[in-house]
Write a protein that holds these residues in place. Structure first.
Motif, PDB file in Angstrom:
ATOM      1  N   GLY A   1      12.982  29.308  66.032  1.00 23.85           N
ATOM      2  CA  GLY A   1      12.356  29.700  64.778  1.00 23.85           C
ATOM      3  C   GLY A   1      13.380  30.233  63.791  1.00 23.85           C
ATOM      4  N   PHE A   2      14.259  31.103  64.271  1.00 25.18           N
ATOM      5  CA  PHE A   2      15.290  31.681  63.412  1.00 25.18           C
ATOM      6  C   PHE A   2      16.240  30.597  62.905  1.00 25.18           C
ATOM      7  CE2 PHE A   2      19.048  34.894  63.296  1.00 25.18           C
ATOM      8  CZ  PHE A   2      18.888  35.054  61.921  1.00 25.18           C
ATOM      9  N   THR A   3      16.625  29.667  63.771  1.00 23.34           N
ATOM     10  CA  THR A   3      17.578  28.638  63.357  1.00 23.34           C
ATOM     11  C   THR A   3      16.933  27.620  62.430  1.00 23.34           C
ATOM     12  OG1 THR A   3      18.774  28.970  65.429  1.00 23.34           O
ATOM     13  CG2 THR A   3      19.275  26.977  64.195  1.00 23.34           C
ATOM     14  N   VAL A   4      15.651  27.308  62.612  1.00 19.81           N
ATOM     15  CA  VAL A   4      14.967  26.439  61.648  1.00 19.81           C
ATOM     16  C   VAL A   4      14.969  27.094  60.270  1.00 19.81           C
ATOM     17  CG1 VAL A   4      12.737  25.464  60.970  1.00 19.81           C
ATOM     18  CG2 VAL A   4      13.545  25.187  63.306  1.00 19.81           C
ATOM     19  N   LEU A   5      14.684  28.397  60.208  1.00 18.37           N
ATOM     20  CA  LEU A   5      14.743  29.073  58.916  1.00 18.37           C
ATOM     21  C   LEU A   5      16.143  28.958  58.317  1.00 18.37           C
ATOM     22  CD1 LEU A   5      13.628  30.887  56.671  1.00 18.37           C
ATOM     23  CD2 LEU A   5      14.301  32.864  58.054  1.00 18.37           C
ATOM     24  N   ARG A   6      17.161  29.163  59.144  1.00 18.51           N
ATOM     25  CA  ARG A   6      18.536  29.076  58.653  1.00 18.51           C
ATOM     26  C   ARG A   6      18.854  27.673  58.133  1.00 18.51           C
ATOM     27  NH1 ARG A   6      22.702  32.072  60.502  1.00 18.51           N
ATOM     28  NH2 ARG A   6      23.480  30.787  62.231  1.00 18.51           N
ATOM     29  N   ASP A   7      18.401  26.633  58.839  1.00 19.42           N
ATOM     30  CA  ASP A   7      18.701  25.281  58.350  1.00 19.42           C
ATOM     31  C   ASP A   7      17.891  24.955  57.093  1.00 19.42           C
ATOM     32  OD1 ASP A   7      16.433  23.328  58.817  1.00 19.42           O
ATOM     33  OD2 ASP A   7      16.755  23.722  60.926  1.00 19.42           O
ATOM     34  N   GLN A   8      16.682  25.519  56.977  1.00 16.57           N
ATOM     35  CA  GLN A   8      15.905  25.316  55.749  1.00 16.57           C
ATOM     36  C   GLN A   8      16.587  25.959  54.547  1.00 16.57           C
ATOM     37  OE1 GLN A   8      12.040  26.950  56.689  1.00 16.57           O
ATOM     38  NE2 GLN A   8      11.349  25.115  57.776  1.00 16.57           N
ATOM     39  N   LEU A   9      17.070  27.178  54.717  1.00 17.61           N
ATOM     40  CA  LEU A   9      17.760  27.864  53.627  1.00 17.61           C
ATOM     41  C   LEU A   9      19.039  27.131  53.250  1.00 17.61           C
ATOM     42  CD1 LEU A   9      17.323  31.565  54.834  1.00 17.61           C
ATOM     43  CD2 LEU A   9      16.045  30.417  53.014  1.00 17.61           C
ATOM     44  N   PHE A  10      19.746  26.617  54.257  1.00 13.50           N
ATOM     45  CA  PHE A  10      20.968  25.849  54.011  1.00 13.50           C
ATOM     46  C   PHE A  10      20.666  24.598  53.205  1.00 13.50           C
ATOM     47  CE2 PHE A  10      23.383  22.181  55.849  1.00 13.50           C
ATOM     48  CZ  PHE A  10      24.576  22.391  55.174  1.00 13.50           C
ATOM     49  N   SER A  11      19.670  23.818  53.637  1.00 14.29           N
ATOM     50  CA  SER A  11      19.342  22.584  52.923  1.00 14.29           C
ATOM     51  C   SER A  11      18.868  22.877  51.501  1.00 14.29           C
ATOM     52  CB  SER A  11      18.279  21.790  53.690  1.00 14.29           C
ATOM     53  OG  SER A  11      18.793  21.323  54.921  1.00 14.29           O
ATOM     54  N   ALA A  12      18.135  23.978  51.335  1.00 20.36           N
ATOM     55  CA  ALA A  12      17.701  24.362  49.991  1.00 20.36           C
ATOM     56  C   ALA A  12      18.900  24.675  49.103  1.00 20.36           C
ATOM     57  CB  ALA A  12      16.768  25.563  50.069  1.00 20.36           C
ATOM     58  N   ALA A  13      19.912  25.333  49.683  1.00 17.96           N
ATOM     59  CA  ALA A  13      21.111  25.665  48.915  1.00 17.96           C
ATOM     60  C   ALA A  13      21.928  24.428  48.566  1.00 17.96           C
ATOM     61  CB  ALA A  13      21.977  26.655  49.697  1.00 17.96           C
ATOM     62  N   MET A  14      21.859  23.399  49.414  1.00 12.87           N
ATOM     63  CA  MET A  14      22.621  22.169  49.176  1.00 12.87           C
ATOM     64  C   MET A  14      21.930  21.246  48.175  1.00 12.87           C
ATOM     65  SD  MET A  14      25.393  22.427  51.001  1.00 12.87           S
ATOM     66  CE  MET A  14      25.308  24.205  50.652  1.00 12.87           C
TER      67      MET A  14
END
Length: 884
Positions: free
Chosen positions: A344-357
């Motif tokens: 769950g934590f890592t999915v949030l991290r990858d979502q925030l990353f993709s949003a930033a990209m």
């Protein structure tokens, strides 16, 4: 003795030992029964003599009694379909070890011992793709969740952390590249054309993070310098012919490493980071420490063979697995009930990353669409479970949208309530406090609590209660004030009939109708069954925008004036809320028709409101095309069915298609003009070009719904002119659903053009199985006999049959033929690959949510599966719960 250099004996071509018959009553593992391991394994050395059909393994374990354990003198080493060839304790061969089912038991007298176990494997026979297996002439491993026990006997649980030394030897011609976790410390040449490599991982890890890859591979190489100046060698390994398609994956990896340093302060901790692309893989990818093994689908991309969606998926999955280095590897799970701690934590991290990209607004909409399409149905079905489950029979069945996607939303809510900067203080504390440990979800919540100052006592209910909360909203205007009445209810789910209210953070705004701007914007936390919030200073009734940014994973139930929704669809400055207003207009209209709640006049008014909002979206010059494309997408049939207690899937399908056709006719000229405009935009990876490609296909979808024959030449022209896969696949997808001559010609051309490219041929299968064509089931049956189809490759099976299972027109076809096809797939696939087979069961498990006639046919198919005498635990658990 230098255990790494000790020679291993030759071994014959052996098969995996026969699996024991499934127990009559499968064992239920309960979270409340957790006990610390009796024995720890601080160090392990593995010696592999590699072969495709015969691999010999010597495992040397340094075991110590755990002071926190139960004091038993018996060391339990888990196994699965393997046999011990020899067992040694402290250098001496012993014969008093015994088997308990698949596990090897050794009674020990002291507090520390050296254990040595030899096993023999046949990777080529391992069709389950768990443990050590062969894929297209290479060897690779997948050990999460419980695959390591298929390689050697070991305490296969995530709270046993060890440092690993690995020696591999094998035929240099077959396996010129030898990879494992950590850093390569030594290599050498052996006799008879063999060679060897020694690897060491200095960071203690659970065995599910062990990895080994051996094969004929080439690398795309780069370097990254960390924030503290350390140089890290990066390699993406593929077959030689695929190397040119790894540029985007490498760029995504470098961006991930840089972003994680900036956003979460996490620096990479080895000298080497390897990614390997594998054709046969049950999952998307695996975060093994320093050696990530990936499904080729999430590594290979170029404009000719990958869509914009594929590019996004590669970026997101590369980021996800890299981010696991801290949120999963450096801090791992104490037990598998804590899976959402890392996922769950890592999915949030990858979502925030993709949003930033890319586009933050579009990314948020895409994430919510996935949640609603996959997790909401899970929450309302027989397999509903909390993000931290209480029990399981087969852990592979809990790699679910609930654990991953809802788990991410739960952590996102903490971030929303704390604020991004304050939330970072909580995550910093979590990493500092638990580095090197096997932690729990409670450890994470406590760190966020201590780091942010939030009181998360009641919030912990999100970890233990299943089901999607239903939030009822009513806005009244009285005495110059806007009065908001909120109520929540968490529906009953299997094993949880009664629920408590949970804190639900709702971002809201109140808009002035005259100025089309909001005068109020705030976060309201609904933490009671009912709650009233008053906003003074409103002479005229405002328009409510609620759950902005999808601040909570809930269903909002509100009696909304269609005029208010049209207003928000045109003026809301929160991109998700604008999208949601359009979705709500369509959901209310279509569900009202299917549910028999709208008379003819109401249907006309609803359709007119949708048409007005749709026209405003097409005409709004301030919108970028990426966002315009999102606003044009209608709610999925799955999400529409979720709004009804019992649904007629084909009635939903018919009404959604009718609305699509009406919009295509009503706005035909504007859609043609839009298509003409965007097809002139040249290919690029920038947002404007990506938006243009999205609109090309969206316009075709509506035009084809209104006039199939008239639009087919336009779609074929897009196909022929395409210089990229996004445009070509979009046009082919539209043509696949039409009964026109252009369809067959385009499909033949596509197959000929990409013959031999497995990932693109997967698309060819999937587009046909997911199409709107009247003969889609006949196409599926024909494709099952196509020379390119195989049941042994998970990607190909999913491409054909999962595409069909999520296609309501095909799956719910009259007479139940779709159900029978999926039932047969499950029965055929279970002996080969039970993990993949089990993924098909939930589609049949939705029988309670469809009309009685269809439900009875689905139950009949589930019972036929249950009657199979040798079902795997994976499938049996899913089927039993679906019928229960």
């Amino acid at each position: 003795m230098d255990i790494a250099s000790r020679p291993s004996e030759p071994v014959a071509d052996t098969q995996l030992a026969d699996a024991p018959p499934p127990p009559a009553a499968p064992q239920v593992i309960r979270r409340e029964d957790y006990q610390a391991p009796a024995w720890l394994v601080p160090e392990i050395a593995l010696d592999f003599r590699l072969g495709l059909s015969a691999t010999h393994v010597i495992a040397r374990l340094s075991v110590t009694r755990n002071p926190a354990g139960n004091g038993t003198p018996t060391l339990r080493l888990n196994g699965d379909q393997i046999a011990a060839l020899a067992v040694r304790v402290d250098g001496e061969a012993v014969n008093d070890w015994r088997m308990d089912g698949p596990d090897l038991l050794i009674d020990l007298t002291g507090d520390a011992h050296a254990i040595e176990v030899e096993t023999a494997l046949n990777p080529a026979a391992n069709s389950q793709l768990m443990g050590l297996y062969a894929s297209n002439g290479m060897l690779c491993t997948q050990c999460e969740a419980e695959g390591f026990r298929r390689i050697t006997f070991f305490p296969d649980r995530p709270d046993v952390l060890s440092t690993y030394s690995v020696r591999m030897s094998g035929d240099k011609a077959l396996f010129p590249v030898l990879l494992s976790n950590g850093n390569c410390t030594e290599t050498g040449e052996g006799p008879d054309g063999s060679h060897w490599a020694q690897w060491h991982d200095p960071w203690p890890k659970p065995c599910y993070l062990f990895a080994l890859v051996a094969g004929d591979l080439v690398a795309n190489h780069a370097q990254f310098t960390t924030m503290n100046g350390r140089a890290v060698d990066l390699n993406i390994w593929t077959r030689a012919e695929d190397k040119d398609r790894t540029g985007h994956a490498m760029a995504s990896l470098i961006n991930s490493m840089k972003w994680d340093e900036e956003a979460f302060g996490r620096e990479y901790d080895l000298d080497l980071f390897n990614v390997v692309a594998v054709s046969d893989f049950n999952m998307g990818a695996m975060e093994n420490k320093g050696l990530n093994v990936f499904n080729t689908r999430y590594v290979l991309a170029d404009p000719e063979t990958a869509t914009d969606g594929d590019y996004d998926a590669v970026e997101g999955v590369i980021g996800h697995e890299y981010f696991h280095n801290w949120s999963g590897n450096r801090i791992t799970c104490r037990d598998w009930f804590q899976l959402s701690l890392k996922e769950g934590f890592t999915v949030l991290r990858d979502q925030l990353f993709s949003a930033a990209m890319g586009s933050e607004a579009v990314k948020r909409i895409e994430d919510v669409r996935v949640l609603r399409g996959a997790q909401f149905p899970e929450d309302s079905g027989p397999l509903a479970h909390p993000i931290r489950p209480d029990s399981y029979q087969e852990i592979s069945n809990f790699y679910t949208a609930t654990v991953y996607n809802k788990g991410a939303e739960v952590i996102r809510m903490m971030r929303t309530m704390a604020g991004a900067e304050t939330f970072r203080k909580g995550t910093d504390l979590y990493f500092d406090r638990h580095d090197g440990e096997a932690a729990t979800c409670e450890d994470f919540v406590r760190a966020i609590e201590d780091g942010t100052g939030l009181d998360l006592g009641q919030f912990r209910l999100w970890y233990g209660q299943a089901g999607t909360p239903q939030v009822t909203v009513e806005l009244r205007h009285e005495d110059g004030a806007a009065v908001l009445e909120l109520a929540q209810q968490v529906p009953a789910t299997p094993g949880q009939p009664d629920k408590q209210p949970m804190p639900i953070p709702l971002r809201l705004a109140l808009f002035d109708r005259a100025t089309a701007t909001h005068r109020v914007e705030e976060l309201v936390v609904l933490d009671q069954a009912r709650q009233t919030v008053r906003f003074d200073g409103w002479a005229e009734p405002p328009v409510l925008s609620i759950n902005r940014g999808f601040s909570a994973p809930v269903q909002i139930e509100a009696q909304r004036d269609p005029a208010d929704l049209v207003f928000l669809a045109a003026h809301d400055d929160d991109p998700f809320a604008r999208y949601e207003a359009m979705q709500s207009l369509v959901v209310g209209h279509l569900v009202g028709i299917v549910g028999g709640r709208l008379d003819a006049a109401a249907q006309d008014r609803g359709r007119a409101a949708i048409g007005e909002a749709f026209g405003a979206i097409l005409a709004d010059d301030a919108l970028d095309d990426l966002m315009r494309g999102e606003l044009m997408i209608l709610p999925s049939e799955t999400y529409l069915a979720e709004q009804l207690l019992v649904a007629d899937p084909l009635a939903i399908h018919a009404q959604r298609e009718a609305l699509k056709a009406w919009l295509g006719r009503e706005h035909g000229a504007a859609l043609e003009a839009l298509h003409d405009r965007v097809r002139a935009v040249p290919y690029g990876r920038d947002a404007a070009a990506r938006g243009a490609r999205k609109l090309k296909t969206q316009a075709l979808i509506y035009l084809a719904s209104a006039d199939a024959v008239g639009t087919a030449p336009r779609a074929r022209a897009q196909y022929d002119a395409a210089d990229n896969m996004t445009d070509r696949q979009g046009a082919l997808m539209v043509l696949c659903g039409l009964d026109v001559p252009e369809r067959a010609a385009a499909l033949d051309d596509f197959h000929t053009r990409y013959a031999g490219n497995a990932l693109v041929i997967d698309k060819w299968f999937s587009l046909q199985a997911g199409s709107l064509h009247k003969d889609v089931l006949e196409h599926v049956k024909a494709l099952a006999n196509h020379p390119d189809f195989t049941m042994s490759n998970p990607n190909r099976v999913r491409a054909l049959y999962m595409a069909m299972a999520v296609n309501p027109k095909a799956f719910h076809a009259a007479g139940g033929e779709g159900y029978r096809i999926i039932g047969e797939v499950i029965r055929k696939l279970d002996p080969i690959n039970p993990q993949t087979a089990a993924r098909f069961v939930p589609s049949l498990g939705r029988w309670r949510r469809v009309d009685a006639a269809r439900g009875a046919l689905m139950v009949e198919e589930l019972k036929a599966i249950a009657a199979e005498p040798t079902l795997s635990r994976d499938v049996r658990e899913q089927v039993t719960k679906s019928l229960g």
